[in-house]
Motif scaffolding. Sequence first.
Motif, PDB file in Angstrom:
ATOM      1  N   ASP A 100       0.845  -1.106  -0.268  1.00 48.40           N
ATOM      2  CA  ASP A 100       0.172  -0.451  -0.095  1.00 48.40           C
ATOM      3  C   ASP A 100       0.773   1.067  -0.346  1.00 48.40           C
ATOM      4  O   ASP A 100       2.322   1.492   0.856  1.00 48.40           O
ATOM      5  CB  ASP A 100      -1.043   0.344   1.407  1.00 48.40           C
ATOM      6  N   TYR A 101       0.592   2.380  -1.096  1.00 47.47           N
ATOM      7  CA  TYR A 101       1.338   3.591  -1.040  1.00 47.47           C
ATOM      8  C   TYR A 101       1.357   4.051   1.039  1.00 47.47           C
ATOM      9  O   TYR A 101       0.273   4.237   1.434  1.00 47.47           O
ATOM     10  CB  TYR A 101       0.772   4.440  -1.727  1.00 47.47           C
ATOM     11  N   GLY A 102       2.330   4.978   0.496  1.00 47.90           N
ATOM     12  CA  GLY A 102       3.223   5.650   2.102  1.00 47.90           C
ATOM     13  C   GLY A 102       3.274   4.893   3.488  1.00 47.90           C
ATOM     14  O   GLY A 102       3.335   5.242   4.099  1.00 47.90           O
ATOM     15  N   LYS A 103       3.063   3.158   3.065  1.00 48.16           N
ATOM     16  CA  LYS A 103       2.614   2.606   4.509  1.00 48.16           C
ATOM     17  C   LYS A 103       4.043   2.226   4.896  1.00 48.16           C
ATOM     18  O   LYS A 103       4.874   2.018   3.027  1.00 48.16           O
ATOM     19  CB  LYS A 103       2.165   1.486   4.807  1.00 48.16           C
ATOM     20  N   LYS A 104       5.105   2.231   5.488  1.00 49.17           N
ATOM     21  CA  LYS A 104       6.718   1.460   6.156  1.00 49.17           C
ATOM     22  C   LYS A 104       6.121  -0.127   5.271  1.00 49.17           C
ATOM     23  O   LYS A 104       5.242  -0.642   6.910  1.00 49.17           O
ATOM     24  CB  LYS A 104       6.749   2.366   7.379  1.00 49.17           C
ATOM     25  N   TYR A 105       6.936  -0.502   5.156  1.00 51.40           N
ATOM     26  CA  TYR A 105       7.543  -2.248   5.302  1.00 51.40           C
ATOM     27  C   TYR A 105       9.272  -2.716   5.034  1.00 51.40           C
ATOM     28  O   TYR A 105       9.909  -1.486   5.914  1.00 51.40           O
ATOM     29  CB  TYR A 105       7.297  -2.678   4.035  1.00 51.40           C
ATOM     30  N   SER A 106       8.816  -4.135   6.283  1.00 52.08           N
ATOM     31  CA  SER A 106      10.390  -4.451   6.310  1.00 52.08           C
ATOM     32  C   SER A 106      10.082  -5.498   5.097  1.00 52.08           C
ATOM     33  O   SER A 106       9.477  -6.764   4.984  1.00 52.08           O
ATOM     34  CB  SER A 106      10.578  -5.503   7.776  1.00 52.08           C
ATOM     35  N   VAL A 107      11.368  -5.388   4.353  1.00 55.99           N
ATOM     36  CA  VAL A 107      11.124  -6.136   3.164  1.00 55.99           C
ATOM     37  C   VAL A 107      12.276  -7.231   3.211  1.00 55.99           C
ATOM     38  O   VAL A 107      13.905  -6.749   2.652  1.00 55.99           O
ATOM     39  CB  VAL A 107      10.836  -5.481   2.138  1.00 55.99           C
ATOM     40  N   SER A 108      12.142  -8.613   2.451  1.00 54.27           N
ATOM     41  CA  SER A 108      13.294  -9.129   2.011  1.00 54.27           C
ATOM     42  C   SER A 108      13.338  -9.951   0.549  1.00 54.27           C
ATOM     43  O   SER A 108      12.224  -9.401   0.003  1.00 54.27           O
ATOM     44  CB  SER A 108      13.336 -10.463   2.874  1.00 54.27           C
ATOM     45  N   VAL A 109      14.193  -9.655  -0.510  1.00 57.27           N
ATOM     46  CA  VAL A 109      14.746  -9.803  -1.224  1.00 57.27           C
ATOM     47  C   VAL A 109      15.464 -10.329  -1.869  1.00 57.27           C
ATOM     48  O   VAL A 109      16.469 -10.719  -0.802  1.00 57.27           O
ATOM     49  CB  VAL A 109      14.329  -8.060  -2.211  1.00 57.27           C
ATOM     50  N   ARG A 110      15.361 -10.779  -2.940  1.00 57.66           N
ATOM     51  CA  ARG A 110      16.456 -11.306  -3.488  1.00 57.66           C
ATOM     52  C   ARG A 110      17.528 -10.776  -5.038  1.00 57.66           C
ATOM     53  O   ARG A 110      16.192 -10.045  -5.370  1.00 57.66           O
ATOM     54  CB  ARG A 110      16.521 -12.444  -4.159  1.00 57.66           C
ATOM     55  N   VAL A 111      17.969 -10.825  -4.935  1.00 58.54           N
ATOM     56  CA  VAL A 111      19.086 -10.725  -5.963  1.00 58.54           C
ATOM     57  C   VAL A 111      18.976 -11.608  -7.323  1.00 58.54           C
ATOM     58  O   VAL A 111      19.055 -12.550  -7.571  1.00 58.54           O
ATOM     59  CB  VAL A 111      20.256 -10.191  -5.916  1.00 58.54           C
ATOM     60  N   LEU A 149      18.178  -7.354 -10.437  1.00 60.01           N
ATOM     61  CA  LEU A 149      17.400  -6.088 -10.376  1.00 60.01           C
ATOM     62  C   LEU A 149      16.860  -6.699  -8.643  1.00 60.01           C
ATOM     63  O   LEU A 149      17.451  -8.057  -8.440  1.00 60.01           O
ATOM     64  CB  LEU A 149      16.515  -6.905 -10.636  1.00 60.01           C
ATOM     65  N   LEU A 150      16.142  -6.351  -8.430  1.00 58.98           N
ATOM     66  CA  LEU A 150      15.907  -6.597  -6.855  1.00 58.98           C
ATOM     67  C   LEU A 150      14.364  -7.538  -6.988  1.00 58.98           C
ATOM     68  O   LEU A 150      13.541  -6.443  -8.007  1.00 58.98           O
ATOM     69  CB  LEU A 150      15.210  -5.568  -5.709  1.00 58.98           C
ATOM     70  N   GLU A 151      13.916  -8.720  -6.316  1.00 51.18           N
ATOM     71  CA  GLU A 151      12.554  -9.199  -6.472  1.00 51.18           C
ATOM     72  C   GLU A 151      12.204  -9.875  -5.207  1.00 51.18           C
ATOM     73  O   GLU A 151      12.992  -9.717  -3.890  1.00 51.18           O
ATOM     74  CB  GLU A 151      12.397 -10.923  -7.006  1.00 51.18           C
ATOM     75  N   THR A 152      11.283  -9.711  -4.740  1.00 48.27           N
ATOM     76  CA  THR A 152      10.716 -10.334  -3.684  1.00 48.27           C
ATOM     77  C   THR A 152       9.011 -11.373  -3.858  1.00 48.27           C
ATOM     78  O   THR A 152       8.264 -10.957  -4.908  1.00 48.27           O
ATOM     79  CB  THR A 152      10.543  -9.704  -2.299  1.00 48.27           C
ATOM     80  N   ASP A 153       8.384 -12.197  -3.014  1.00 50.13           N
ATOM     81  CA  ASP A 153       7.773 -12.367  -3.460  1.00 50.13           C
ATOM     82  C   ASP A 153       6.902 -12.366  -1.836  1.00 50.13           C
ATOM     83  O   ASP A 153       7.446 -12.399  -0.442  1.00 50.13           O
ATOM     84  CB  ASP A 153       7.043 -13.871  -3.862  1.00 50.13           C
ATOM     85  N   SER A 154       6.221 -13.442  -1.469  1.00 44.55           N
ATOM     86  CA  SER A 154       5.048 -13.954   0.100  1.00 44.55           C
ATOM     87  C   SER A 154       5.988 -14.690   0.722  1.00 44.55           C
ATOM     88  O   SER A 154       5.710 -14.349   1.965  1.00 44.55           O
ATOM     89  CB  SER A 154       3.689 -13.961  -0.081  1.00 44.55           C
ATOM     90  N   CYS A 155       6.849 -15.997  -0.271  1.00 42.66           N
ATOM     91  CA  CYS A 155       7.740 -16.186   1.328  1.00 42.66           C
ATOM     92  C   CYS A 155       8.653 -16.122   1.533  1.00 42.66           C
ATOM     93  O   CYS A 155       9.001 -16.472   2.416  1.00 42.66           O
ATOM     94  CB  CYS A 155       7.945 -18.006   0.278  1.00 42.66           C
ATOM     95  N   LEU A 156       8.880 -14.738   0.700  1.00 45.80           N
ATOM     96  CA  LEU A 156      10.376 -13.965   1.636  1.00 45.80           C
ATOM     97  C   LEU A 156      10.077 -12.995   2.664  1.00 45.80           C
ATOM     98  O   LEU A 156      10.643 -12.776   3.675  1.00 45.80           O
ATOM     99  CB  LEU A 156      11.437 -13.356   1.126  1.00 45.80           C
TER     100      LEU A 156
END
Length: 123
Positions: A97-108, A113-120
């Motif tokens: 959601d726009y404007g919200k703060k998230y902690s996100v895990s990504v893979r290169v 390029l960076l990518e994420t999914d619900s598993c990460l």
Amino acid sequence: MSLFVLLLTGLQAIDPYAPPEIRKVPSCTCPEIAESGAITFEGYVIDAEMTLAPGGLNTNDRMATIFDVKSSNDPTIIGRTRVWHETTEDKCGITFDYGKKYSVSVRVIEDDLLETDSCLTTR
């Protein structure tokens, strides 16, 4: 009286013994073990990048969310950062959601390029 007849006809069409509708179970399967080497950051959603599907009438299920990264365990990831992801559940998609703060895990992935999914992200 004709409204009453229509109402009764409609009620008769409902089968009380019909089996319940079975929801399709998403085919997303996360690995048992968490991926090693994932980069984690915290940031605010500031924009998105969507692409059009062939024909130009719909958007693709794969999109990028752009974050303003405030902190990261990788010093090269800071500021405006694009993260690609699927949006449909059956592809382990995730939405932000726009404007919200998230902690996100990504893979290169390819071409840095960076990518994420619900598993990460949901671990």
